[in-house]
Structures are given as C-alpha cells and as structure tokens.
Enzyme design. Structure first.
Site, short mmCIF file in Angstrom:
data_model
loop_
_atom_site.label_atom_id
_atom_site.label_comp_id
_atom_site.label_asym_id
_atom_site.label_seq_id
_atom_site.Cartn_x
_atom_site.Cartn_y
_atom_site.Cartn_z
N SER A 132 0.86 -1.18 0.00
CA SER A 132 0.00 0.00 0.00
C SER A 132 0.90 1.23 0.00
CB SER A 132 -0.89 -0.04 1.25
OG SER A 132 -1.72 1.10 1.30
N LYS A 158 -1.25 -0.87 -4.21
CA LYS A 158 -2.46 -0.09 -3.89
C LYS A 158 -2.05 1.36 -3.71
CE LYS A 158 -4.90 0.20 0.45
NZ LYS A 158 -5.60 -0.57 1.50
N LYS A 160 -3.18 5.23 -2.55
CA LYS A 160 -4.16 6.05 -1.84
C LYS A 160 -4.62 7.16 -2.78
CE LYS A 160 -4.19 4.07 2.26
NZ LYS A 160 -5.42 3.55 2.89
N ASP A 185 -7.44 3.19 -2.96
CA ASP A 185 -8.16 3.27 -1.68
C ASP A 185 -8.40 4.73 -1.35
OD1 ASP A 185 -9.21 2.96 0.84
OD2 ASP A 185 -7.40 2.08 1.73
N GLU A 210 -11.39 0.91 -3.26
CA GLU A 210 -11.70 0.61 -1.86
C GLU A 210 -12.31 1.85 -1.18
OE1 GLU A 210 -8.18 -0.93 0.00
OE2 GLU A 210 -8.91 -0.60 2.03
N ASP A 235 -13.99 -1.33 3.21
CA ASP A 235 -13.03 -1.51 4.32
C ASP A 235 -13.73 -0.99 5.59
OD1 ASP A 235 -10.99 -1.18 6.21
OD2 ASP A 235 -9.62 -0.09 4.91
N LYS A 259 -10.01 -7.07 7.86
CA LYS A 259 -9.01 -6.75 8.88
C LYS A 259 -9.53 -7.25 10.21
CE LYS A 259 -7.61 -2.42 6.61
NZ LYS A 259 -7.54 -0.95 6.75
N GLY A 287 -4.45 -4.31 5.86
CA GLY A 287 -3.39 -4.09 6.85
C GLY A 287 -3.62 -2.82 7.63
O1 OSB Z 1 -7.28 1.99 4.65
O2 OSB Z 1 -6.34 0.14 4.27
C1 OSB Z 1 -6.35 1.22 4.85
C2 OSB Z 1 -3.14 1.66 6.87
C3 OSB Z 1 -3.64 2.19 8.02
C4 OSB Z 1 -4.99 2.42 8.12
C5 OSB Z 1 -5.84 2.12 7.06
C6 OSB Z 1 -5.34 1.58 5.90
C7 OSB Z 1 -3.95 1.38 5.79
C8 OSB Z 1 -3.29 0.90 4.59
C9 OSB Z 1 -1.94 0.23 4.73
O3 OSB Z 1 -3.72 1.06 3.47
C10 OSB Z 1 -2.06 -1.23 4.91
C11 OSB Z 1 -0.76 -1.89 5.32
O4 OSB Z 1 0.11 -2.04 4.47
O5 OSB Z 1 -0.61 -2.25 6.50
MG MG Z 2 -8.58 0.92 3.33
#
Ligand code: OSB
Ligand code: MG
Length: 363
Positions: A132, A158, A160, A185, A210, A235, A259, A287
């Site tokens: 990510s 992924k 953001k 995302d 996402e 999510d 998660k 994650g």
């Molecule tokens: O929205 O998936 C998410 C990290 C912290 C809080 C929310 C998210 C995320 C990530 C990173 O996208 C996921 C990872 O690599 O741990």
């Molecule tokens: Mg997310």
C-alpha cells in the site's frame, strides 16, 4: 469442552516504533507507529502476545493506540477473576472498542495455540505480497516509490487517492506499469456526487476501488457499484459479520477487505472469511501498519483459501527499519513465507521492546 486459560500475569505496553517514511492517507498520517501490545501469562507457563490495530490517532476509525492502551489497562483486573477462553472474549469484553477487544482475543488465541488447545490456520506455505502506497510529496516521488516496490518484487500495488490526487496519479502509474495489478483506496473521501468523476477510474483496469464513500453509506456504494465497472470494495464499512452480510446483500460490496482488528477479532474474521466463500465474494486481507507481531497472525489468516486477491502484506522493511519481531521478508519471487508457529503471533524481541516502549502497565 472448552479449556479455560488461568491468567497468572499480564502487561499492556505502549511503544513508539520508528517508520521508514510517513504513511499518509485521507484520514490518517503516521510517521511513527505508536502501537499497543498486550502480553498474557498463562498459569501453566504459556505466554501470549496480541497487537492492537488502532493507529496513533483517531481518523481511520475512532479508536487510537493510546485509548486502546487505557482501555486494556482498565480491563486487566477482570482477567484475574475467572478463566478465559478466546471464544468468550468478544462477549466478555464487548464494552471495549473492536480493536482493543481484538487485541485481547489475539493474545488469548496465541496462548491457546501454544498450549495446543486451538489450531490456527496452518503456516509453512507462501502467499502473494501486496504493498500500500501513501500520498507522496510529488508525482515524481510517488513514481519512484512505486518503481522501487515493483523492482523489489511486490506483486500488487495499492495507491491512496482523494479528491485532487486521483485520476492523474493513477494514469501516471499505469503508464509506467501497464501490466501491474493495481488498486486504489479513498478511505471514504468522496461523495456520491463524484460518481461521474470516479467512473474515470474504469479506464485503468484496476482490481478494485476501496471505500470511496463514507462508512455508513451503503446506498451510495450500491449506486456506485451499478455505475462503475471497477469493483467496489469496502473496508471501514465492514465492522462485523452482520454488517458485511448487509453490505453484500445491499449490492454495496463486490469485494471484501478483511481486517481482524476492525471486525473485533480473529474469530469474527474467520466467520467473515467463510461468509465470503459461501457467497462467492472475492476477499483479501487488509493491513493496519502492523509490526511483525500481528503481521505474523495476518499471514496465517491470509493463507486460507477464501483469500482470492493479493493482501496488504508487505515485508517488515517496507515500514520499519527495526521491526519488533521477524523480520518478515519478501522473497525474490514476490511472495512472503507464512510463519509456521508456534503460536499465532510473533513475540516481540526483548531488546526492541525495551528500546521503543513509552509506557507499560502490569497486572
Ligand atoms: O485503509 O487500508 C487502509 C493503513 C492504516 C490504516 C488504514 C489503511 C492502511 C493501509 C496500509 O492502506 C495497509 C498496510 O500495508 O498495513
Ligand atoms: Mg482501506
């Protein structure tokens, strides 16, 4: 017959773990991974560790690491009273936030796995990796970061996104990596009025988008799912087995990001896994910038057969110069080995624990 764990001792630990770089998204910015851990000592010698998914500050959800620390400290005296079983944790600690409650369950499951009372999903295999990528200071910096991950072997990326940093960014990454499995995302940063704009994502062959809309907007997500070719993944909206089923039934959720912390525990996550298999809904493991303590449990979970899309599971080195355990490594073939145990989590290295601890409370 459920065997109960008698708790001989427990400790809640708050740590500040330095990160390689800040991880920035629409609802969170994390430069140091403040994280809460819980250690439980079983009366017959088994030790279990849990790690809380809550980020350093509220934003992604309302929980945060320091709040979870306080909540777990306040809950410790209850552990003395009677024996504990993982299957009872969600009900007995229903007054805690989902991530704090999941931490308690994870530590108990780790003890149960080490005591041979509970069998976690098997380790030993290897699974696909996925990374990510947070917001960068410039498009060039983002392209360099993505290029580095692709060179390292990551099998899926992924990105953001948020209003003002979306189609152009995705277009630039796609131009450099035509065949890369790619997804985005938004952490709920859009409104349904943005549907036409978001439909612009359909040009880039993404695996999914996402959480484009707010946590409670199932109708909006259902409308987007009808409008976009890109599958809608949820999510933040998926907080339990029940809300996941509702979202799927509403046509709001074509893909599930699972998660364990967000849904209140590993056991609820297993139930959601089974629901997705039963309903034929594609599933992947998300994650929360976990250290290797919880990432090890997540690797075990993600090895289950219902996880049909690549996870947000990257190597320790992607986030932490000095992880609390492991380190978890990315193999040259772009896969990550699933630790075989013992237990469910990895136990923190005592020296790392010592170095990064900012607060601790013992029962
Ligand atoms: O929205 O998936 C998410 C990290 C912290 C809080 C929310 C998210 C995320 C990530 C990173 O996208 C996921 C990872 O690599 O741990
Ligand atoms: Mg997310």
């Amino acid at each position: 017959m459920i065997r109960l764990m008698q708790v001989a001792g427990a400790e809640v630990v708050l740590l500040d773990v330095p990160m390689v770089r800040s991880f920035d998204a629409a609802t969170s910015s994390t430069a140091v991974r403040r994280v809460t851990l819980l250690r439980l000592d079983g009366a017959d010698g088994e030790v279990g560790w849990g790690e809380c998914a809550a980020l350093p500050e509220p934003g992604y959800t309302a929980e945060w690491a320091g709040g979870a620390f306080d909540a777990l400290v306040a809950a410790l005296p209850r552990l003395r009273a009677e024996g504990l079983a993982a299957v009872d944790v969600a009900r007995r600690f229903a007054d805690l936030g989902p991530m704090a409650r999941a931490t308690m369950e994870l530590a108990v499951l780790d003890v149960e796995a080490r005591a041979g009372i509970w069998s976690p999903p098997a380790g030993g295999a290897a699974i696909d990796s996925g990374v990510s990528v947070g917001f960068a200071l410039s498009l060039d910096a983002l392209l360099a970061e993505v290029g580095g991950y692709v060179d390292a072997g990551y099998r899926r990326v992924k990105l953001k996104i948020e209003p003002g940093r979306d189609l152009d960014v995705v277009a630039a990454v796609r131009a450099q990596h035509p065949a890369l499995p790619l997804q985005v995302d938004a952490n709920g940063a859009y409104a349904l009025d943005d549907a036409e704009h978001l439909a612009g994502l359909d040009a880039f062959g993404l695996l999914l988008v996402e959480q484009p809309l707010g946590e409670h907007d199932l109708d909006g997500h259902a409308a987007l799912a009808a409008r976009l070719d890109t599958p809608i993944c949820l999510d933040e909206s998926l907080t339990s087995l029940a809300t996941t089923r509702e979202a799927i039934d509403a046509g709001a959720c074509e893909v599930v990001n699972l998660k364990p912390g967000r849904v209140g525990g590993f056991l609820e996550a297993l139930r959601i896994h089974d629901l997705c298999v039963e309903r034929g809904v594609p599933l992947w493991l998300g994650g929360m910038l976990e250290t290797a303590v919880a990432r090890t449990a997540n690797l075990r979970l993600a090895a289950l057969p219902g996880f049909t899309l690549p996870p947000d599971l990257s190597a320790s080195a992607r986030y932490f110069p000095d992880d609390l355990a492991g380190p978890i490594a990315l193999r040259p073939d772009g896969r990550i080995a699933v630790p075989a145990g013992p237990g469910l989590t990895a136990h923190p290295d005592p020296a790392a624990l010592e170095r990064f601890t900012v607060r601790r409370h013992q029962l």
